[in-house]
Design a protein around this motif. Structure first.
Motif, PDB file in Angstrom:
ATOM      1  N   ASP A  20      68.291  16.752  89.089  1.00  0.00           N
ATOM      2  CA  ASP A  20      66.962  16.478  89.636  1.00  0.00           C
ATOM      3  C   ASP A  20      66.971  15.234  90.515  1.00  0.00           C
ATOM      4  O   ASP A  20      66.211  15.140  91.489  1.00  0.00           O
ATOM      5  N   TYR A  23      69.284  16.333  93.905  1.00  0.00           N
ATOM      6  CA  TYR A  23      68.959  17.501  94.734  1.00  0.00           C
ATOM      7  C   TYR A  23      67.452  17.681  94.848  1.00  0.00           C
ATOM      8  O   TYR A  23      66.708  17.414  93.903  1.00  0.00           O
ATOM      9  N   SER A  24      67.034  18.133  96.001  1.00  0.00           N
ATOM     10  CA  SER A  24      65.617  18.426  96.222  1.00  0.00           C
ATOM     11  C   SER A  24      65.381  19.929  96.087  1.00  0.00           C
ATOM     12  O   SER A  24      66.217  20.742  96.488  1.00  0.00           O
ATOM     13  N   TYR A  25      64.248  20.299  95.544  1.00  0.00           N
ATOM     14  CA  TYR A  25      63.909  21.700  95.317  1.00  0.00           C
ATOM     15  C   TYR A  25      63.203  22.283  96.543  1.00  0.00           C
ATOM     16  O   TYR A  25      62.425  21.601  97.208  1.00  0.00           O
ATOM     17  N   LEU A  28      61.123  29.156  95.698  1.00  0.00           N
ATOM     18  CA  LEU A  28      61.621  30.014  94.625  1.00  0.00           C
ATOM     19  C   LEU A  28      62.091  31.321  95.258  1.00  0.00           C
ATOM     20  O   LEU A  28      61.327  32.020  95.904  1.00  0.00           O
ATOM     21  N   TYR A  40      65.944  28.475  92.667  1.00  0.00           N
ATOM     22  CA  TYR A  40      65.277  27.812  93.785  1.00  0.00           C
ATOM     23  C   TYR A  40      66.268  27.507  94.912  1.00  0.00           C
ATOM     24  O   TYR A  40      67.452  27.271  94.664  1.00  0.00           O
ATOM     25  N   GLY A  42      67.681  24.810  97.361  1.00  0.00           N
ATOM     26  CA  GLY A  42      67.822  23.372  97.162  1.00  0.00           C
ATOM     27  C   GLY A  42      68.712  22.759  98.220  1.00  0.00           C
ATOM     28  O   GLY A  42      69.333  23.463  99.027  1.00  0.00           O
ATOM     29  N   CYS A  52      71.684  26.308  95.672  1.00  0.00           N
ATOM     30  CA  CYS A  52      70.668  26.949  94.837  1.00  0.00           C
ATOM     31  C   CYS A  52      70.637  26.259  93.480  1.00  0.00           C
ATOM     32  O   CYS A  52      71.694  25.926  92.916  1.00  0.00           O
ATOM     33  N   ILE A  53      69.435  26.050  92.986  1.00  0.00           N
ATOM     34  CA  ILE A  53      69.253  25.372  91.708  1.00  0.00           C
ATOM     35  C   ILE A  53      68.722  26.387  90.693  1.00  0.00           C
ATOM     36  O   ILE A  53      67.666  26.988  90.898  1.00  0.00           O
ATOM     37  N   LYS A  55      67.264  27.087  87.001  1.00  0.00           N
ATOM     38  CA  LYS A  55      66.545  26.340  85.961  1.00  0.00           C
ATOM     39  C   LYS A  55      65.981  27.304  84.919  1.00  0.00           C
ATOM     40  O   LYS A  55      65.325  28.291  85.252  1.00  0.00           O
ATOM     41  N   ILE A 108      69.888  23.444  83.462  1.00  0.00           N
ATOM     42  CA  ILE A 108      69.929  23.356  84.932  1.00  0.00           C
ATOM     43  C   ILE A 108      71.383  23.368  85.389  1.00  0.00           C
ATOM     44  O   ILE A 108      72.233  22.685  84.794  1.00  0.00           O
TER      45      ILE A 108
END
Length: 744
Positions: A20, A23-25, A28, A40, A42, A52-53, A55, A108
């Motif tokens: 978190d 990385y920025s989100y 979706l 998400y 990212g 890609c994140i 979660k 995550i």
């Protein structure tokens, strides 16, 4: 089975929220992956790398699943699954960038950038898209390529890792930003040294499992082997074509699976896959998917093919007349890097062939495979200014192919980021033939770039280079000059509203080329360009008079083609309301002398001279008309004799006369002298006073009128009278205009 799982779990548990923080989100892109994952877009805050994140919110999961045993088992499977994928470094598996972080409220991890999965892309309405006339073949190639990638992944797992996946399905196959297919979950993976499969789906939830895509031997015999994964691919093919599951169960029920499979088996034995699944037949020659199902969906796993990757390679190398095979082999030739392993002649042949078939590829394949190869070729060949003819033709072929694909397929964003920003224009423009291509294909840049970028390319790159290096005045640059003067180039410039055409092109380039070139072809092209700009209303009267007309007047070329081209241009100008049809002074002082000089060009034939005379006569008449109109308009306001007399009354005029000083009074002396002169005057007459009758005089007068001589008869003023037989009379507003009568 995996000894490192415990250490991985403990390390992850003790870590802080590094992902978190780093990385920025973004948006979706995949909701509810494997039930409860949210995927998400990212980006790295340091490097900007797109990722890609993944979660997993525990609170949401635990609100649906109350059984603590199932919750615990699911969390263990999540950690194990991500750890398994992270260990594999293979292009057909999802690449994990940041390992799993386990927190009290979530799981995550970060992976390479992906766009979607097979379930979202091909589900539900696939049958309406893949069999569409325009997309059917493109989609079949994509699916065949995807099956090839999955076959390579299975070959790696089976032969290198000695494992069997057992749970391949549309949800856990991802598609990356380049269109490649990637295996993203190994939650049910087993060792291929084991043969017994302990099936236990009595629980209300089983993480990551989808029995709709599992092989029947797992449920009928509790056995499995490597070909069990092939069966899963067969079920996947049906989904890709039809958009839904071939075997459908409720709540992952094994009993329902067995019933559905028996129905499928019965139908297959009666009518076969070809009749059972008609959409799998792409065309009258393409039965690839039917043969695929025959090789992988057999209930007896011993009857399935032993090596799926070998079977697919044989299919792609077969010469059965199916065009897909050619496209697939071409694509694999590019992907495997074999282009650089063949000789130069073979590379030219390959690019020529590629230029004929590239439109049949999917958008992602073109962008990420074909375009990538072309950019590599340009980068490798851009260094040398002097090139052999064969190398130059190869280079031009590559650039033209790249621009063709860009114009027809790529979006503005894709062209800007993937091509425009990657091209080194400073180096490309050193090679004149390549620079010519860039100018000839200027419409591609105008269409695929934002207006600001396009203006920068023209003013700061192309024209700056042309003016700085004086390319417009160098005789050796005729090809480059022709490109600048082409109709397509001129139209493209005129369509760009923000581009200052006069300031940046017409004056510094177009007119300079006309003044400096000695090439007949280039001069004619300049005149055509001027004519085109006039037609498009991109040249006004003032620019024509101040710049262009001066250059034409100073033209020393006496070539007949140049003369007739200028004559055509002048004809348009003297008849145009926007230019000189009402400009008497310009017509008289500049146009008419220019036309006479043009008519005296050596080697004009009679027809060409006649064209010159026609426009000269038209211009002359136009000058006369304008001048007559001027006289009429000014005569109305000029005072005449009658108007002067009428300014005062008779009484006023008489009052001004001084009778004592009147010139009508004669003195006495003057009167006497006049009388004396009258008395002494004598009239002298000729000795032979011959009387001539009036009829004789009239005959003489008529005779003189019929000759081209002076007429001095009564009431004459010594006027030259033209003979009507030799001259034609044309009347313009009541005034006779004499014109020579040409011999017919």
């Amino acid at each position: 089975m995996f000894s490192s799982f415990a250490s991985t779990l403990s390390t992850a548990t003790s870590s802080s929220y590094k992902i978190d923080a780093s990385y920025s989100y973004g948006n979706l892109i995949i909701p509810n992956y494997l039930g409860f994952w949210q995927v998400y877009e990212g980006a790295s805050k340091k490097t900007g790398l797109k990722v890609c994140i993944f979660k997993f919110e525990k609170k949401i999961f635990e609100a649906h699943i109350r059984n603590k045993v199932i919750i615990k088992e699911s969390y263990e499977k999540i950690a194990l699954d991500v750890a398994n994928i992270q260990k594999i470094k293979h292009p057909s598996f999802l690449n994990i960038i940041e390992p799993l972080e386990i927190h009290s409220k979530s799981f995550i991890f970060v992976s390479e950038s992906i766009s979607t999965n097979l379930k979202l892309k091909y589900g539900n309405d696939t049958m309406y898209t893949i069999n569409n006339t325009g997309n059917k073949q493109n989609n079949s190639i994509v699916i065949k390529k995807g099956l090839y990638e999955l076959s390579k992944a299975l070959d790696f797992v089976h032969n290198k890792m000695k494992k069997v996946i057992l749970n391949i399905n549309p949800e856990n196959i991802f598609i990356d930003s380049k269109g490649n297919w990637k295996v993203a979950s190994l939650v049910g993976m087993q060792s291929n040294t084991d043969t017994y499969y302990d099936i236990n789906y009595a629980n209300e939830y089983e993480y990551g499992s989808n029995i709709n895509y599992m092989a029947p031997e797992l449920f009928f015999e509790n056995k499995f082997n490597c070909s069990s994964d092939y069966f899963s691919l067969g079920l996947l093919v049906y989904f890709l074509i039809y958009g839904n599951d071939l075997i459908k169960t409720e709540n992952q029920s094994i009993e329902i699976y067995k019933l559905e499979y028996k129905k499928l088996e019965s139908k297959t034995l009666k009518i076969g896959y070809k009749n059972l699944f008609p959409l799998l037949v792409m065309n009258e020659k393409d039965f690839f998917f039917i043969r695929f199902l025959n090789n992988v969906l057999n209930k007896d796993y011993h009857m399935r093919c032993e090596s799926l990757i070998d079977w697919i390679n044989d299919e792609f190398n077969s010469n059965d007349g199916n065009k897909d095979n050619e496209l697939i082999k071409t694509l694999l030739f590019i992907e495997k890097g074999e282009f650089y392993s063949v000789n130069f002649k073979s590379q030219v042949i390959f690019l020529n062939g590629l230029s004929k078939i590239w439109r049949e590829y999917d958008h992602h394949i073109l962008l990420n495979n074909v375009v990538a190869l072309l950019l590599e070729i340009i980068t490798l060949n851009i260094g040398e200014k002097q090139k052999e003819e064969t190398d130059l033709e190869f280079f031009k072929l590559t650039i033209n192919l790249l621009l063709d694909i860009s114009f027809e397929v790529l979006t503005i964003e894709e062209f800007s980021t993937r091509i425009f920003m990657q091209l080194s224009f400073d180096k490309l423009m050193i090679i004149n033939p390549v620079f010519e291509i860039l100018l000839q294909r200027i419409n591609v840049f105008q269409t695929k770039l934002e207006s600001k970028q396009f203006l920068g390319l023209l003013n700061d790159v192309f024209f700056k280079k042309i003016i700085k290096t004086e390319l417009v005045s160098t005789p050796d640059n005729a090809g480059l000059q022709s490109s600048l003067l082409s109709t397509e180039f001129i139209k493209t410039l005129s369509q760009c509203a923000e581009f200052e055409l006069t300031k940046n092109f017409t004056d510094p380039i177009l007119l300079k080329i006309f003044s400096n070139t000695q090439s007949l072809k280039i001069k004619l092209a300049c005149l055509d360009a001027i004519d085109e700009l006039i037609s498009m209303e991109k040249i006004n009267k003032y620019q024509m008079s101040d710049s262009i007309l001066k250059i034409i007047e100073n033209n020393k070329t006496t070539n007949v083609k140049i003369t007739m081209s200028i004559l055509q241009l002048i004809t348009k100008l003297v008849q145009s309301d926007q230019f000189y049809v009402n400009e008497k002074n310009i017509l008289l002082d500049r146009i008419l002398p220019l036309l006479w000089r043009l008519s005296m060009t050596p080697n004009l034939n009679l027809s060409e001279f006649g064209k010159c005379q026609n426009i000269i006569n038209y211009t002359t008449r136009r000058i006369q008309d304008l001048h007559i109109s001027f006289i009429k308009s000014t005569a109305v306001n000029m005072p005449g004799p009658s108007t002067v007399m009428n300014k005062n009354s008779f009484h006023d005029i008489v009052q001004k006369v001084d009778i004592s000083k009147s010139t009508n009074q004669f003195t006495g002396i003057e009167q006497k002298e006049l009388q004396k002169l009258n008395r002494s005057a004598q009239i002298i007459k000729p000795k032979n006073d011959i009387k001539i009758s009036s009829s004789v005089i009239q005959k003489r007068d008529m005779s003189l009128k019929n000759d081209n001589h002076s007429y001095t008869g009564p009431n004459s003023s010594n006027i030259m009278v033209p003979n009507n037989k030799n001259l034609d009379h044309n009347s313009i507003n009541g005034i006779s205009v004499l014109q020579p009568k040409l011999k017919k």
